[in-house]
Write a protein that holds these residues in place. Structure first.
Motif, PDB file in Angstrom:
ATOM      1  N   ASN A 665       0.924  -1.264   0.076  1.00 31.55           N
ATOM      2  CA  ASN A 665       0.044  -0.130  -0.111  1.00 31.55           C
ATOM      3  C   ASN A 665       0.680   1.331  -0.034  1.00 31.55           C
ATOM      4  O   ASN A 665       0.618   2.282  -0.508  1.00 31.55           O
ATOM      5  N   VAL A 666       1.799   1.248   0.824  1.00 30.90           N
ATOM      6  CA  VAL A 666       2.719   2.562   1.184  1.00 30.90           C
ATOM      7  C   VAL A 666       3.678   2.446  -0.028  1.00 30.90           C
ATOM      8  O   VAL A 666       3.536   3.886  -0.570  1.00 30.90           O
ATOM      9  N   THR A 667       4.220   1.801  -0.613  1.00 33.53           N
ATOM     10  CA  THR A 667       5.016   1.887  -1.774  1.00 33.53           C
ATOM     11  C   THR A 667       4.096   2.245  -2.979  1.00 33.53           C
ATOM     12  O   THR A 667       4.693   3.183  -3.725  1.00 33.53           O
ATOM     13  N   GLY A 668       2.775   1.906  -2.993  1.00 32.29           N
ATOM     14  CA  GLY A 668       2.022   2.142  -4.153  1.00 32.29           C
ATOM     15  C   GLY A 668       1.653   3.607  -4.117  1.00 32.29           C
ATOM     16  O   GLY A 668       1.764   4.232  -5.099  1.00 32.29           O
ATOM     17  N   LYS A 669       1.557   4.162  -2.800  1.00 35.25           N
ATOM     18  CA  LYS A 669       1.060   5.381  -2.676  1.00 35.25           C
ATOM     19  C   LYS A 669       2.157   6.467  -3.025  1.00 35.25           C
ATOM     20  O   LYS A 669       1.964   7.516  -3.555  1.00 35.25           O
ATOM     21  N   LEU A 670       3.534   5.919  -2.762  1.00 38.05           N
ATOM     22  CA  LEU A 670       4.542   6.776  -2.822  1.00 38.05           C
ATOM     23  C   LEU A 670       5.495   6.869  -4.124  1.00 38.05           C
ATOM     24  O   LEU A 670       6.308   7.666  -4.370  1.00 38.05           O
ATOM     25  N   GLU A 671       5.041   5.676  -4.749  1.00 35.04           N
ATOM     26  CA  GLU A 671       5.828   5.183  -5.928  1.00 35.04           C
ATOM     27  C   GLU A 671       6.060   6.434  -6.807  1.00 35.04           C
ATOM     28  O   GLU A 671       6.893   6.691  -7.475  1.00 35.04           O
ATOM     29  N   LYS A 672       4.646   7.070  -7.034  1.00 35.23           N
ATOM     30  CA  LYS A 672       4.708   8.492  -8.239  1.00 35.23           C
ATOM     31  C   LYS A 672       5.306   9.488  -7.561  1.00 35.23           C
ATOM     32  O   LYS A 672       5.360  10.425  -8.222  1.00 35.23           O
ATOM     33  N   LYS A 673       5.611   9.650  -6.290  1.00 29.97           N
ATOM     34  CA  LYS A 673       5.950  10.858  -5.784  1.00 29.97           C
ATOM     35  C   LYS A 673       7.446  11.301  -6.474  1.00 29.97           C
ATOM     36  O   LYS A 673       7.837  12.543  -6.697  1.00 29.97           O
ATOM     37  N   SER A 674       8.298  10.291  -6.748  1.00 23.18           N
ATOM     38  CA  SER A 674       9.396  10.668  -7.194  1.00 23.18           C
ATOM     39  C   SER A 674       9.906   9.787  -8.512  1.00 23.18           C
ATOM     40  O   SER A 674       9.861   8.677  -8.139  1.00 23.18           O
ATOM     41  N   ALA A 675      10.610  10.445  -9.361  1.00 24.38           N
ATOM     42  CA  ALA A 675      10.771   9.653 -10.694  1.00 24.38           C
ATOM     43  C   ALA A 675      12.243   9.338 -10.229  1.00 24.38           C
ATOM     44  O   ALA A 675      12.721   8.290 -11.008  1.00 24.38           O
ATOM     45  N   LEU A 676      13.098  10.018  -9.321  1.00 24.89           N
ATOM     46  CA  LEU A 676      14.553   9.880  -9.184  1.00 24.89           C
ATOM     47  C   LEU A 676      14.741   8.437  -8.244  1.00 24.89           C
ATOM     48  O   LEU A 676      15.895   7.821  -8.439  1.00 24.89           O
ATOM     49  N   HIS A 677      13.531   7.938  -7.483  1.00 25.70           N
ATOM     50  CA  HIS A 677      13.862   6.854  -6.433  1.00 25.70           C
ATOM     51  C   HIS A 677      13.152   5.517  -7.017  1.00 25.70           C
ATOM     52  O   HIS A 677      12.049   5.713  -7.723  1.00 25.70           O
ATOM     53  N   ARG A 678      13.828   4.490  -6.616  1.00 26.75           N
ATOM     54  CA  ARG A 678      13.228   3.366  -7.109  1.00 26.75           C
ATOM     55  C   ARG A 678      12.559   2.623  -5.666  1.00 26.75           C
ATOM     56  O   ARG A 678      13.663   2.592  -4.683  1.00 26.75           O
ATOM     57  N   ASP A 706       8.657   7.625   3.253  1.00 25.02           N
ATOM     58  CA  ASP A 706       8.514   9.329   2.935  1.00 25.02           C
ATOM     59  C   ASP A 706       9.572  10.085   3.194  1.00 25.02           C
ATOM     60  O   ASP A 706      10.492  10.838   2.342  1.00 25.02           O
ATOM     61  N   ASN A 707      10.393   9.892   4.516  1.00 26.24           N
ATOM     62  CA  ASN A 707      11.609  10.436   4.770  1.00 26.24           C
ATOM     63  C   ASN A 707      12.737   9.961   3.916  1.00 26.24           C
ATOM     64  O   ASN A 707      13.737  10.697   3.453  1.00 26.24           O
ATOM     65  N   ALA A 708      12.665   8.523   3.633  1.00 16.50           N
ATOM     66  CA  ALA A 708      13.672   7.853   2.998  1.00 16.50           C
ATOM     67  C   ALA A 708      13.936   8.484   1.485  1.00 16.50           C
ATOM     68  O   ALA A 708      14.925   8.896   0.898  1.00 16.50           O
ATOM     69  N   ILE A 709      12.726   8.849   1.122  1.00 20.71           N
ATOM     70  CA  ILE A 709      12.734   9.648  -0.400  1.00 20.71           C
ATOM     71  C   ILE A 709      13.081  10.918   0.062  1.00 20.71           C
ATOM     72  O   ILE A 709      13.987  11.576  -0.938  1.00 20.71           O
ATOM     73  N   LYS A 710      12.554  11.704   0.808  1.00 24.80           N
ATOM     74  CA  LYS A 710      12.770  13.022   1.078  1.00 24.80           C
ATOM     75  C   LYS A 710      14.173  13.146   1.370  1.00 24.80           C
ATOM     76  O   LYS A 710      14.920  13.981   0.745  1.00 24.80           O
ATOM     77  N   GLY A 716      17.891   7.459  -5.855  1.00 26.13           N
ATOM     78  CA  GLY A 716      18.492   6.028  -5.341  1.00 26.13           C
ATOM     79  C   GLY A 716      17.459   4.947  -4.922  1.00 26.13           C
ATOM     80  O   GLY A 716      16.201   5.388  -5.230  1.00 26.13           O
ATOM     81  N   THR A 717      17.738   3.848  -4.434  1.00 26.94           N
ATOM     82  CA  THR A 717      16.765   2.752  -4.164  1.00 26.94           C
ATOM     83  C   THR A 717      16.259   2.879  -2.590  1.00 26.94           C
ATOM     84  O   THR A 717      17.062   3.166  -1.681  1.00 26.94           O
ATOM     85  N   VAL A 718      15.014   2.756  -2.416  1.00 29.21           N
ATOM     86  CA  VAL A 718      14.651   2.756  -0.942  1.00 29.21           C
ATOM     87  C   VAL A 718      13.747   1.158  -0.903  1.00 29.21           C
ATOM     88  O   VAL A 718      13.190   1.051  -1.583  1.00 29.21           O
ATOM     89  N   THR A 719      14.521   0.566   0.079  1.00 30.77           N
ATOM     90  CA  THR A 719      14.131  -0.784   0.316  1.00 30.77           C
ATOM     91  C   THR A 719      13.185  -0.781   1.658  1.00 30.77           C
ATOM     92  O   THR A 719      13.990  -0.817   2.539  1.00 30.77           O
ATOM     93  N   VAL A 720      12.171  -1.646   1.396  1.00 32.67           N
ATOM     94  CA  VAL A 720      11.361  -1.932   2.585  1.00 32.67           C
ATOM     95  C   VAL A 720      11.286  -3.403   2.545  1.00 32.67           C
ATOM     96  O   VAL A 720      11.244  -4.025   1.918  1.00 32.67           O
TER      97      VAL A 720
END
Ligand code: ADP
Length: 808
Positions: A665-678, A706-710, A716-720
């Motif tokens: 759910n979370v990654t789904g919501k935040l996926e589109k937030k940044s094109a720079l992050h995976r 959200d912080n990891a992206i921010k 870069g990659t953000v891994t959960v």
């Protein structure tokens, strides 16, 4: 040589005169015919010898010689007999005649010899008598004066005898009146009463006696009647011919005078003056003794008055331990009459209950064995040792009631040996003792209260200062206050005391202005008597710390309502102040942080509604608006959670939660937030669910991703990832961002903590991690971070696995 012939026969008289004419020697003869005339003549003239016919017209036989001798015993008398009657001659000599001549058988030679012998014999006889009488007189005088109770009266008798013996007619005895500093006439003789009244008192130096008293030296005046001038005028007026006045001297001081005067002679013989001197000395001794006795009596009377009036009980106890005498205080104490107490045992006399209760009485009962009074008195009587203020107590019957009396006992031996008596002094100190005890109790109470008060003050969480005087020279604080100022316990912390004693390691400010000692709140209240409420002040310590205090100050008032100190109770509001500041900053920050995404949202929507915007742009704009709205929602969600925490209104819906689903759910919501992050997920399919509130787990994970992206602005990659560990599930979010230094890691989870990254321009309100921490703690989990600055961070949290609950 003067001869008086008393002869009624003119022939015999003439014959004798003729005989004397032819006799060698200076003889002068006068004659009278009767005894009466002869006696008168003798009183007026000085005569050496009398020739006496026994048979005269007015007297005959032995009676004639007896009468003459009776008046003039010192005169030699030669009797003239007409017959040679031996018997008569013997009788006449017994009656005072010195010698005899037989008329008709006498010639000039015999007459001369008889006269001369008579005079000589008389003188010898007188000398002998004088010595005898003088001896008798003096010894009697001395004895009587010594034994007399009233020497002043005895002086009168003695002086009479002395004056008679010395053939004096006048005497005065003056005594010194010390108080009036003059002389008082004590006794006198030989002058009329009204004359005596005139000299009842004399000043020192006045008249002859006053003169003698002043000079302390005798004065002898002879041939008074022939003298002139003031000093002798008085005695001259009394007809005195010779006068001798002696000072009465005792211990070198004049205590009076004694004076003798004669009207019959103009001079005194040496031995007469000697006698006067001796008598005077004896009288002086007697008067001095009398004076000393009077002084002693006065002392005794004073002592008796003192004994009667002192509030100390006094008993005189004899060797049989019976009361001989008591003073008034003793009688008062016992409620008995003084006389009734004599003869009793001391304990009975004073109504000691031990003495009254025991059939055998004072000194015999079982209690008496240890009675300190009895033992002390016995010891004094037996050994003569005096005791001073021995404290003892016993029950006494007083005013019909039993009373425990504490007293101080002193004993003094009076007299000596077996006749010694003990003076027992008893000072009732019960009242004093009671007062002392009451005082001690009240002191103890006061101390107890003070201790309690101090304990209250010391345990009170407030910072309390007490000014002990109106000028606030001494101000002490409770434990909290001393800790607060970092001073030793009980130190005087006044800034108004002596310049040298003032505490200097902090200064007091209000509204940014430093307060002088007189302007400090406690000082103001102590001086004015008016209290201050909600008073805030700022303490700036020398080490740079600043603390804020808020408190109330009340005056301490004296008995008359005058302020004589003040008490101030404060609380430290530094944290509150900081929070207030923080809140202010927070509101500003939140407003700012809300405004940024809101501007994006509104801006995007407005622009999308502008004519001519392509469908593709419109879609992008709306996408921007959605992510802005999501950002807003996220901030508001965090704020709401925080406020729920603060209001204690957080409600959880705990159930088994599939972490993999939440992560999706979370990654789904935040996926589109940044094109720079995976965004990557590394979660096993078979992962055990956690016992948690699904909605909250999503909130936590959302914040972390959200912080990891921010905080990885370069992308870069953000891994959960998630894995099971010890009955729990550990979820980690790893980024490749800016990382966090070790010291900053420690405070990330506190509210409103934002590490200064303003230069990076990353927005945020410092709430997300704090909300994560709180939410995890209430669900039985926890959160931590590992990070390397410049490389990236890993935030992990743990939640209990649902299996544990199922199994349990
Ligand atoms: P916000 O992000 O709104 O500032 P947070 O409570 O979420 O507040 O984070 C607190 C602070 O922790 C951030 O300001 C940031 O400095 C730091 N921080 C949080 N997550 C990361 C991360 N993944 N990498 C680096 N720093 C982070």
């Amino acid at each position: 040589m003067k001869i008086l012939l008393i002869e009624d026969n003119p022939g015999d008289a003439r014959l004798l005169l003729e005989m004397l004419k032819d006799t060698p020697g200076d003889f002068a003869l006068d004659s009278v015919e009767r005894l009466g005339l002869g006696l008168e003549y003798l009183a007026a003239h000085e005569v050496d010898v009398v020739l006496l016919d026994l048979n005269l017209p007015d007297s005959s036989g032995l009676d004639t010689i007896a009468r003459l001798h009776g008046r003039f015993s010192l005169l030699p008398v030669v009797i003239m007999t007409s017959v040679d009657d031996e018997e008569l001659v013997v009788q006449a000599i017994r009656h005072g005649a010195t010698d005899y001549l037989v008329k008709g058988q006498t010639d000039g030679r015999l007459l001369r010899r008889t006269i001369l012998y008579a005079i000589e014999r008389k003188q010898a006889e007188i000398a002998l008598t004088w010595r005898n009488v003088r001896f008798r007189l003096l010894s009697e005088t001395a004895g009587r004066l010594l034994s007399s109770q009233e020497p002043e009266e005895t002086i009168q008798t003695i002086c009479h005898e002395v004056t008679n013996f010395l053939d004096c007619q006048v005497f005065f005895n003056f005594l010194v009146d010390d108080e009036e500093n003059r002389l008082n006439l004590n006794t006198y003789a030989g002058i009329p009463e009204e004359e005596a009244d005139k000299i009842a008192t004399l000043d020192f130096g006045e008249d002859l006696c006053g003169h003698v008293a002043r000079e302390g030296r005798k004065i002898i005046v002879e041939h008074v009647q022939e003298t002139h001038g003031e000093p002798n005028a008085l005695i001259k007026s009394f007809g005195v011919k010779a006068f001798a006045c002696y000072p009465l001297i005792s211990n070198g001081a004049v205590i009076g005078t004694l004076a003798f005067g004669t009207r019959t002679r103009s001079t005194f013989a040496e031995e007469e003056l000697d006698l006067m001197k001796t008598v005077t000395d004896q009288v002086a001794t007697a008067v001095a003794r009398k004076k000393a006795e009077a002084a002693l009596q006065r002392n005794e009377e004073e002592l008796a008055t003192i004994l009667a009036s002192v509030p100390i009980i006094m008993l005189v106890v004899n060797p049989d331990r019976r009361v001989l005498q008591v003073n008034e205080a003793a009688a008062k104490f016992a409620g008995r009459r003084q006389v009734d107490m004599s003869g009793m045992r001391p304990g009975e006399a004073l109504q000691c209950l031990y003495a009254l209760d025991d059939p055998q009485g004072c000194g015999f009962g079982p209690q008496c064995q240890n009675c300190m009074t009895r033992l002390t008195v016995l010891n004094t009587l037996e050994t003569g040792v005096n005791h001073y203020q021995v404290e003892w107590h016993a029950p006494f019957l007083r005013n019909g009631k039993q009373e425990e009396v504490t007293f101080l006992l002193s004993t003094v031996l009076m007299g000596t040996g077996t006749s010694g008596q003990a003076l027992v002094c008893i000072e009732d100190i019960s009242a004093r003792k009671r007062t002392e005890e009451a005082l001690q109790r009240s002191e103890e109470r006061a101390t107890g209260q003070a201790v309690r008060l101090q304990t209250v003050l010391d345990t009170a969480p407030a910072i309390i200062w007490i000014a002990h005087d109106r000028e606030c020279r001494v101000i002490t604080g409770n434990r909290a206050a001393d800790d607060y100022l970092r001073v030793p316990v009980g130190l005087n912390v006044s800034k108004s005391g002596a310049e040298t004693d003032r505490l200097a390691h902090f200064r007091v400010f209000r509204d940014g202005v430093e307060l002088s000692p007189a302007e400090l709140p406690i000082q103001v209240v102590a001086a004015t008597g008016w209290g201050l409420a909600d008073y805030s002040m700022e303490l700036r310590f020398d080490d740079g710390t600043v603390r804020y205090l808020l408190g109330n100050i009340s005056p301490l008032l004296g008995d008359s309502g005058e302020p004589n100190g003040a008490i101030g109770a404060f609380i430290d509001i530094t944290e509150r102040k900081k929070m207030d500041q923080l809140k202010d900053e927070f509101i500003g920050m939140v407003s700012h942080e809300l405004k940024t995404p809101l501007t994006v949202v509104t801006g995007a929507i407005y622009t999308s509604m502008t004519k001519g915007v392509s469908a593709k742009d419109k879609k992008e704009l709306l996408h921007d608006a959605v992510s802005g709205a999501e950002e807003l929602t996220s901030i508001i969600d965090n704020l709401l959670e925080l406020s729920r925490f603060q209001a204690d209104r957080l409600q959880l819906n705990i159930e088994p939660v599939d972490v993999g689903q939440v992560a999706r759910n979370v990654t789904g919501k935040l996926e589109k937030k940044s094109a720079l992050h995976r965004l990557m997920r590394d979660i096993p399919e078979t992962l055990v669910p956690v016992m948690a509130d699904a909605f909250r787990v999503e909130r936590i994970l959302y914040n972390l991703v959200d912080n990891a992206i921010k905080y990885s602005p370069k992308g870069g990659t953000v891994t959960v990832s998630a894995r099971e560990q010890d009955n729990s599930v550990v979820v980690t979010v790893t980024d490749q961002g800016i990382g966090i230094s070790v010291e900053n890691q420690a405070r990330l989870f506190e509210p409103f903590q934002r590490i200064q990254q303003s230069h990076l321009g990353i927005a945020g309100v410092g709430l997300g991690l704090n909300v994560c921490k709180r939410l995890l703690e209430v669900q039985g989990g926890r959160i931590w971070v590992e990070s390397t600055p410049g490389k990236g961070s890993t935030f992990s949290f743990m939640l209990p696995a649902a299996r544990e609950f199922e199994g349990g």
